[in-house]
Design a protein around this motif. Structure first.
Motif, PDB file in Angstrom:
ATOM      1  N   PHE A 131       8.385  16.253  27.464  1.00  0.00           N
ATOM      2  CA  PHE A 131       7.906  15.715  26.192  1.00  0.00           C
ATOM      3  C   PHE A 131       9.129  15.411  25.341  1.00  0.00           C
ATOM      4  N   LEU A 132       9.233  14.163  24.886  1.00  0.00           N
ATOM      5  CA  LEU A 132      10.446  13.672  24.233  1.00  0.00           C
ATOM      6  C   LEU A 132      10.178  13.365  22.769  1.00  0.00           C
ATOM      7  N   GLY A 133      11.019  13.912  21.885  1.00  0.00           N
ATOM      8  CA  GLY A 133      10.858  13.694  20.453  1.00  0.00           C
ATOM      9  C   GLY A 133      11.824  12.651  19.918  1.00  0.00           C
ATOM     10  N   LEU A 134      11.368  11.409  19.802  1.00  0.00           N
ATOM     11  CA  LEU A 134      12.144  10.295  19.255  1.00  0.00           C
ATOM     12  C   LEU A 134      11.214   9.394  18.451  1.00  0.00           C
ATOM     13  N   GLY A 135      11.782   8.528  17.630  1.00  0.00           N
ATOM     14  CA  GLY A 135      10.963   7.600  16.869  1.00  0.00           C
ATOM     15  C   GLY A 135      10.555   6.356  17.647  1.00  0.00           C
ATOM     16  N   ALA A 205      15.552   7.775   6.090  1.00  0.00           N
ATOM     17  CA  ALA A 205      16.973   7.928   6.423  1.00  0.00           C
ATOM     18  C   ALA A 205      17.260   9.304   6.991  1.00  0.00           C
ATOM     19  N   LEU A 206      16.747  10.350   6.356  1.00  0.00           N
ATOM     20  CA  LEU A 206      17.032  11.713   6.801  1.00  0.00           C
ATOM     21  C   LEU A 206      16.480  11.992   8.186  1.00  0.00           C
ATOM     22  N   PHE A 207      15.365  11.377   8.526  1.00  0.00           N
ATOM     23  CA  PHE A 207      14.707  11.635   9.806  1.00  0.00           C
ATOM     24  C   PHE A 207      14.925  10.507  10.815  1.00  0.00           C
ATOM     25  N   ALA A 208      15.834   9.568  10.494  1.00  0.00           N
ATOM     26  CA  ALA A 208      16.079   8.425  11.383  1.00  0.00           C
ATOM     27  C   ALA A 208      16.443   8.905  12.784  1.00  0.00           C
ATOM     28  N   ASN A 209      15.714   8.387  13.790  1.00  0.00           N
ATOM     29  CA  ASN A 209      15.879   8.917  15.144  1.00  0.00           C
ATOM     30  C   ASN A 209      15.412   7.913  16.190  1.00  0.00           C
ATOM     31  N   SER A 210      15.718   6.625  15.942  1.00  0.00           N
ATOM     32  CA  SER A 210      15.299   5.613  16.921  1.00  0.00           C
ATOM     33  C   SER A 210      16.335   4.490  17.008  1.00  0.00           C
ATOM     34  N   GLY A 323       9.609  10.545  14.663  1.00  0.00           N
ATOM     35  CA  GLY A 323       9.496  11.752  15.456  1.00  0.00           C
ATOM     36  C   GLY A 323      10.881  12.261  15.816  1.00  0.00           C
ATOM     37  N   GLY A 324      10.984  13.567  16.036  1.00  0.00           N
ATOM     38  CA  GLY A 324      12.323  14.096  16.268  1.00  0.00           C
ATOM     39  C   GLY A 324      12.342  15.493  16.825  1.00  0.00           C
TER      40      GLY A 324
END
Length: 452
Positions: A131-135, A205-210, A323-324
């Motif tokens: 299970f992968l946590g990315l945007g 911005a703080l949660f940017a993950n893609s 997602g992250g």
């Protein structure tokens, strides 16, 4: 209530008003997060049905049912599972979503998330999946994403390309983390709505993950956020009217009524009403169901098809984050609860953004997918400085809430990963790009390094 026939707009306004909770002790926190599922050996996504001895998405859902969750079916197919007020559901491309129960504090929401991820890890070991946590999915092309057998998604997939070029990517290749929060009354709702819309770009911005698409850097810190800018202008965006005088429950109802519909449900089946008008529905003139009037259940369904940066139901949903990683899933509710669930902190947040215009917010929203923490705020400062100011307010709110864990910890520690980003200037997206160009030497290690 859901079966009540809607005969006037006033009923809809009353429905929205019923979300008000004047007693602050009744306020709750609902967290949600999505994740991609993949075969560990090949990194390929899971089909609905298992093939060649490999598990499918339905086998993963069945594993939750075997672990004590209640099965939810549609058309004879297992599409979700629920337990203790929480649910596991499927997004269009097979992304798994945990929708948590409404809980009293961040310790509980993080315990719920941790328990769920321990369960997914056990299932992953048994089925040899991850299970992968990315945007945004880092390798798959749009055409390679399996589509889940949910009727509402068939209607949306047909309609999306008529409104924007990236709607199918939103459905099939993105994941998010959200938090849902309560309000005291109409005035409190409006102030919370304005604060959260104004500061949503900072959360992005703080949660940017893609930062990766199809195996390569895409030029964005949050490509997921960019995708929403070309999905459907009728139902997405920063909602300028929220900042205008006269904003309230009735103004929101008018907005929802003017957003074209996707579908209606009758006898467990989805009927295509894409592009049709809910106002016409209230007159008995919906082409998909001529002569019928809508119920409150139809209204509830319709509200789920709006996708702005902040969405109002009978609570407020914060929708701006990718997602992250595990710690960020607990950090998002901590950020917004800290800002909005203490009077002094909410006053400080409102004072911070009160001079920002709707155009200011739209400008930040446009800039942040590419620039991340380098985005400028309306005063000309960068988001790292704004972030420090906002986190101080959130920290104050969490400290004053004084909700302690069983070991005596406050909720403030859940902000630590965000403080680290402000201090270093490195968001999850920046860390991925640093490793992609460095020790990883490409994209393949991401599945091992960033899976739960």
């Amino acid at each position: 209530m859901s079966s009540a026939i809607i005969e006037s707009k006033a009923q809809l306004v009353t429905y929205m008003e019923q979300g008000s909770k004047p007693d602050r002790s009744s306020w709750r926190i609902g967290s949600e997060h999505e994740k991609f599922v993949f075969h560990r050996d090949t990194k390929a996504p899971l089909e609905w049905e298992g093939q060649n001895g490999l598990p499918g998405i339905k086998d993963v859902l069945q594993a939750f049912v075997d672990n004590g969750w209640e099965a939810v079916e549609e058309g004879g197919k297992l599409i979700a599972a629920k337990k203790n007020g929480a649910s596991v559901t499927l997004e269009p491309g097979g992304q798994f979503e945990l929708s948590g129960a409404p809980l009293e504090n961040i310790h509980q929401t993080c315990d719920e998330t941790s328990s769920h991820l321990r369960c997914t890890r056990e299932i992953g070991e048994r089925l040899n999946i991850g299970f992968l946590g990315l945007g945004f999915h880092p390798t798959l092309k749009r055409e390679d994403v399996p589509v889940m057998p949910k009727a509402r998604y068939d209607i949306m997939r047909s309609y999306m390309p008529k409104k924007g070029s990236l709607g199918l990517d939103m459905m099939l290749r993105t994941c998010t983390v959200q938090v849902n929060l309560d309000f005291a009354d109409e005035a409190d709702m409006v102030e919370k709505f304005r604060i959260s819309l104004a500061l949503q770009p900072l959360a992005t911005a703080l949660f940017a993950n893609s930062p990766l698409t199809e195996g390569r850097p895409n030029g964005f810190k949050s490509y997921r956020s960019h995708i929403w800018t070309d999905t459907d202008p009728d139902r997405c965006g920063t909602l300028p009217f929220v900042f205008e005088s006269g904003m309230g429950f009735e103004r929101w109802v008018d907005h929802v009524l003017d957003v074209p519909m996707y579908f209606v449900r009758r006898d467990g089946k989805y009927i295509d009403a894409s592009g049709q008008s809910f106002r016409a529905f209230m007159k008995g003139e919906l082409p998909a169901l001529p002569g019928e009037l809508p119920t409150m259940a139809d209204w509830e369904d319709h509200m789920t098809t709006l996708f702005p940066e902040v969405r109002l139901k009978t609570f407020l949903e914060m929708r701006g984050a990718d997602g992250g990683p595990w710690n960020r899933l607990c950090a998002l509710p901590a950020l917004w609860v800290g800002l909005l669930y203490d009077t002094e902190a909410q006053d400080a947040a409102a004072d911070l953004v009160k001079r920002w215009s709707a155009d200011d917010v739209a400008k930040m929203r446009d800039d942040v997918p590419r620039r991340g923490l380098e985005t400028q705020d309306p005063k000309g400062g960068c988001f790292r400085d704004l972030g420090e100011e906002v986190l101080k307010i959130a920290d104050l709110g969490l400290r004053k809430r004084a909700r302690l864990s069983s070991s005596g910890d406050t909720e403030q520690g859940f902000l630590n990963s965000l403080w680290e980003s402000i201090e270093t200037g490195m968001t999850p997206a920046d860390q991925i790009l640093h490793k992609y160009h460095g020790t990883w030497g490409g994209v393949d290690p991401i599945f091992d390094q960033l899976s739960y």
